[in-house]
Scaffold this motif. Structure first.
Motif, short mmCIF file in Angstrom:
data_model
loop_
_atom_site.label_atom_id
_atom_site.label_comp_id
_atom_site.label_asym_id
_atom_site.label_seq_id
_atom_site.Cartn_x
_atom_site.Cartn_y
_atom_site.Cartn_z
N TYR A 8 0.86 -1.18 0.00
CA TYR A 8 0.00 0.00 0.00
C TYR A 8 0.90 1.23 0.00
CZ TYR A 8 1.02 0.61 5.01
OH TYR A 8 1.66 0.82 6.22
N PRO A 9 0.46 2.41 -0.47
CA PRO A 9 -0.94 2.81 -0.64
C PRO A 9 -1.45 2.75 -2.07
CG PRO A 9 0.43 4.76 -0.60
CD PRO A 9 1.36 3.58 -0.45
N SER A 10 -0.66 2.40 -3.09
CA SER A 10 -1.09 2.55 -4.47
C SER A 10 -1.44 1.21 -5.12
CB SER A 10 0.02 3.24 -5.29
OG SER A 10 1.21 2.48 -5.24
N ILE A 11 -2.13 1.29 -6.27
CA ILE A 11 -2.47 0.09 -7.05
C ILE A 11 -1.20 -0.53 -7.60
CG2 ILE A 11 -3.69 -0.78 -9.08
CD1 ILE A 11 -5.56 1.67 -8.78
N ASP A 12 -0.40 0.30 -8.25
CA ASP A 12 0.87 -0.16 -8.80
C ASP A 12 1.92 -0.19 -7.68
OD1 ASP A 12 2.71 -1.02 -10.59
OD2 ASP A 12 2.79 0.82 -11.78
N ILE A 32 -4.15 -3.42 -3.68
CA ILE A 32 -5.61 -3.24 -3.64
C ILE A 32 -6.05 -2.57 -4.93
CG2 ILE A 32 -7.52 -2.11 -2.45
CD1 ILE A 32 -5.88 -2.40 0.14
N VAL A 33 -6.96 -3.23 -5.65
CA VAL A 33 -7.35 -2.81 -6.99
C VAL A 33 -8.82 -2.41 -7.01
CG1 VAL A 33 -7.57 -3.61 -9.37
CG2 VAL A 33 -5.63 -4.36 -7.99
N PRO A 34 -9.16 -1.24 -7.59
CA PRO A 34 -10.56 -0.81 -7.64
C PRO A 34 -11.33 -1.39 -8.82
CG PRO A 34 -9.16 0.91 -8.54
CD PRO A 34 -8.25 -0.19 -8.09
N TYR A 35 -10.68 -2.16 -9.67
CA TYR A 35 -11.32 -2.70 -10.85
C TYR A 35 -11.95 -4.06 -10.54
CZ TYR A 35 -7.67 0.55 -12.28
OH TYR A 35 -6.82 1.62 -12.35
N THR A 36 -12.75 -4.56 -11.45
CA THR A 36 -13.46 -5.82 -11.22
C THR A 36 -12.70 -7.03 -11.75
OG1 THR A 36 -14.70 -5.52 -13.28
CG2 THR A 36 -15.71 -4.69 -11.24
N SER A 37 -11.62 -6.78 -12.49
CA SER A 37 -10.89 -7.90 -13.10
C SER A 37 -9.44 -7.51 -13.36
CB SER A 37 -11.57 -8.31 -14.41
OG SER A 37 -10.76 -9.21 -15.14
N ILE A 38 -8.56 -8.50 -13.33
CA ILE A 38 -7.16 -8.29 -13.67
C ILE A 38 -7.01 -7.92 -15.13
CG2 ILE A 38 -6.81 -10.73 -14.20
CD1 ILE A 38 -4.20 -8.42 -12.59
N SER A 39 -8.00 -8.23 -15.96
CA SER A 39 -7.93 -7.95 -17.40
C SER A 39 -8.30 -6.51 -17.73
CB SER A 39 -8.84 -8.91 -18.17
OG SER A 39 -10.19 -8.75 -17.76
N ASP A 40 -8.65 -5.71 -16.74
CA ASP A 40 -8.97 -4.31 -16.98
C ASP A 40 -7.77 -3.61 -17.64
OD1 ASP A 40 -9.17 -1.32 -16.26
OD2 ASP A 40 -11.12 -2.06 -15.57
N ASP A 41 -8.05 -2.81 -18.66
CA ASP A 41 -6.98 -2.17 -19.42
C ASP A 41 -6.12 -1.24 -18.57
OD1 ASP A 41 -7.81 -3.46 -21.69
OD2 ASP A 41 -9.01 -1.78 -22.44
N MET A 43 -4.92 -1.87 -15.61
CA MET A 43 -3.96 -2.59 -14.78
C MET A 43 -2.54 -2.41 -15.31
SD MET A 43 -5.13 -4.09 -12.08
CE MET A 43 -3.71 -5.13 -11.74
N PRO A 44 -1.57 -2.12 -14.44
CA PRO A 44 -0.17 -1.96 -14.89
C PRO A 44 0.37 -3.25 -15.52
CG PRO A 44 -0.48 -1.10 -12.66
CD PRO A 44 -1.73 -1.83 -13.00
N ASN A 45 1.16 -3.09 -16.55
CA ASN A 45 1.68 -4.25 -17.29
C ASN A 45 2.57 -5.14 -16.43
OD1 ASN A 45 0.38 -3.61 -19.69
ND2 ASN A 45 2.05 -2.28 -20.38
N ASP A 46 3.39 -4.53 -15.53
CA ASP A 46 4.29 -5.37 -14.73
C ASP A 46 3.50 -6.25 -13.77
OD1 ASP A 46 3.47 -3.16 -13.28
OD2 ASP A 46 5.36 -2.97 -12.18
N LEU A 47 2.35 -5.76 -13.28
CA LEU A 47 1.53 -6.58 -12.40
C LEU A 47 0.83 -7.70 -13.18
CD1 LEU A 47 -0.06 -3.99 -9.95
CD2 LEU A 47 2.07 -5.28 -9.75
N ARG A 48 0.48 -7.43 -14.42
CA ARG A 48 -0.08 -8.49 -15.26
C ARG A 48 0.94 -9.62 -15.45
NH1 ARG A 48 -4.45 -6.90 -18.71
NH2 ARG A 48 -4.93 -4.69 -18.59
N GLU A 49 2.19 -9.22 -15.66
CA GLU A 49 3.26 -10.22 -15.83
C GLU A 49 3.42 -11.07 -14.58
OE1 GLU A 49 8.10 -10.37 -16.59
OE2 GLU A 49 6.98 -8.54 -17.02
N LEU A 50 3.43 -10.41 -13.41
CA LEU A 50 3.54 -11.14 -12.15
C LEU A 50 2.33 -12.04 -11.93
CD1 LEU A 50 4.98 -8.42 -9.74
CD2 LEU A 50 6.20 -10.31 -10.81
#
Length: 342
Positions: A8-12, A32-41, A43-50
């Motif tokens: 915390y405190p950020s999404i990324d 902590i993510v405010p979106y409903t899915s990891i596939s939300d556009d 979302m930071p790319n490095d977190l998608r990779e992880l």
């Protein structure tokens, strides 16, 4: 039980140092993510990779806020109480963080948003959320991280950050406080150097899982010995006895990282834990920081391991499963002049 560090405190995760360090000393990381899915556009790319590597777990907060009604009510009341406390007002006046803050609408509850309006803590409102003081935003995100840690089952979630002022805001602003102690590793924790890549660390983590787990066992064993101590002399004895095993663990891990092609440096780390023994609390508060030097590189004493005590606030404090577990991890930013580990 898996150990998940919740940033915390950020999404990324804005600081590479925290991420690479956390990947070594925990099984997974989260935000902590405010979106409903990891596939939300968004979302930071490095977190998608992880996420694809099964190392990152997004906390989809809308669902978490609605699944646990009792804990949800306690969380709201603690935050509201904290923002009306004298400690909060004093901290806000000091401008510990002098920049605007932002909270996503999806991360807020209706009661808390109404409270912020009534207290004139909302400075502006847009399509995605509200603008507020940074202290308010940091306090809320810290409490939210503690809420997630409390309600998550089947794994140990530990709130973690990279700046001491964030932890200070999150663990010192409510009236209800409890005794706690911190284990301080000052300039002795081996972490990947600035040239290390995310891919290198992920591969190293997979290849050297046993060695990393062994080092975590060293730290856990020290924690348990500290809990049983009651006097300053006993604490010093624990630290002196622990120094040899910690130094061995550091040397082994340093060599393992070097063999894995990762150049490492030594940085500082704090682990905040709940404290049960009144005698130990009295000892720590009277003694201040109890420490002993540590030799992370043969022939060079550059760091120390220490223990400090104090009173903190923690929403996690009443969760039985974490009574003897870490309440917070703090990987400090690397300082200039810290020696290379190999």
């Amino acid at each position: 039980m898996q150990r998940n560090l919740l940033y915390y405190p950020s999404i990324d995760i804005p600081h590479k140092e925290w991420l690479l360090s956390a990947l070594l000393y925990a099984d997974t990381v989260s935000t902590i993510v405010p979106y409903t899915s990891i596939s939300d556009d968004r979302m930071p790319n490095d977190l998608r990779e992880l996420y694809d590597q099964e190392i990152y777990k997004p906390v989809l907060i809308e669902k978490v806020l609605t699944d646990y009604q009792q804990e949800f009510g306690e969380f709201e009341q603690r935050f509201i109480s904290a923002t009306t406390s004298e400690e909060f007002k004093a901290l806000s006046n000091k401008k510990l963080v002098d920049q605007p803050g932002f909270l996503f609408e999806q991360k807020l509850t209706m009661n808390i948003k109404y409270h912020l309006q009534q207290e004139h803590l909302i400075k502006g409102q847009g399509g995605l959320g509200i603008a507020t003081d940074e202290t308010v935003a940091l306090l809320y995100m810290s409490f939210l991280a503690q809420y997630v840690a409390k309600v998550t089952e089947n794994e140990l979630v530990i709130p973690s950050t990279d700046l001491k002022k964030y932890e200070h805001i999150g663990f010192n602003l409510t009236k209800e406080k409890m005794p706690a102690f911190a284990i301080l590793l000052d300039r002795v924790l081996p972490v990947p150097g600035p040239d290390a890549t995310l891919e290198q660390v992920i591969q190293f983590k997979k290849d050297r899982k046993d060695e990393l787990f062994q080092f975590r066992k060293y730290l856990s064993a020290i924690q348990e010995k500290i809990r049983k101590a009651e006097t300053k002399e006993q604490l010093l004895e624990v630290l002196i006895d622990a120094r040899e095993s910690i130094e061995k663990g550091i040397h082994d891990l340093q060599k393992t990282m070097k063999d894995g092609g990762i150049k490492s440096v030594f940085t500082s780390f704090e682990s905040l834990l709940k404290l049960e023994s009144p005698k130990l609390f009295a000892t720590l508060t009277a003694a201040g920081i109890v420490s002993t030097p540590v030799n992370p590189v043969v022939g060079v004493i550059t760091g120390a391991i220490g223990i400090a005590g104090g009173m903190i606030s923690s929403y996690m404090g009443s969760k039985r499963e974490v009574d003897k577990a870490d309440l917070s991890y703090l990987f400090k930013a690397q300082k200039a002049g810290i020696i290379h580990a190999g």
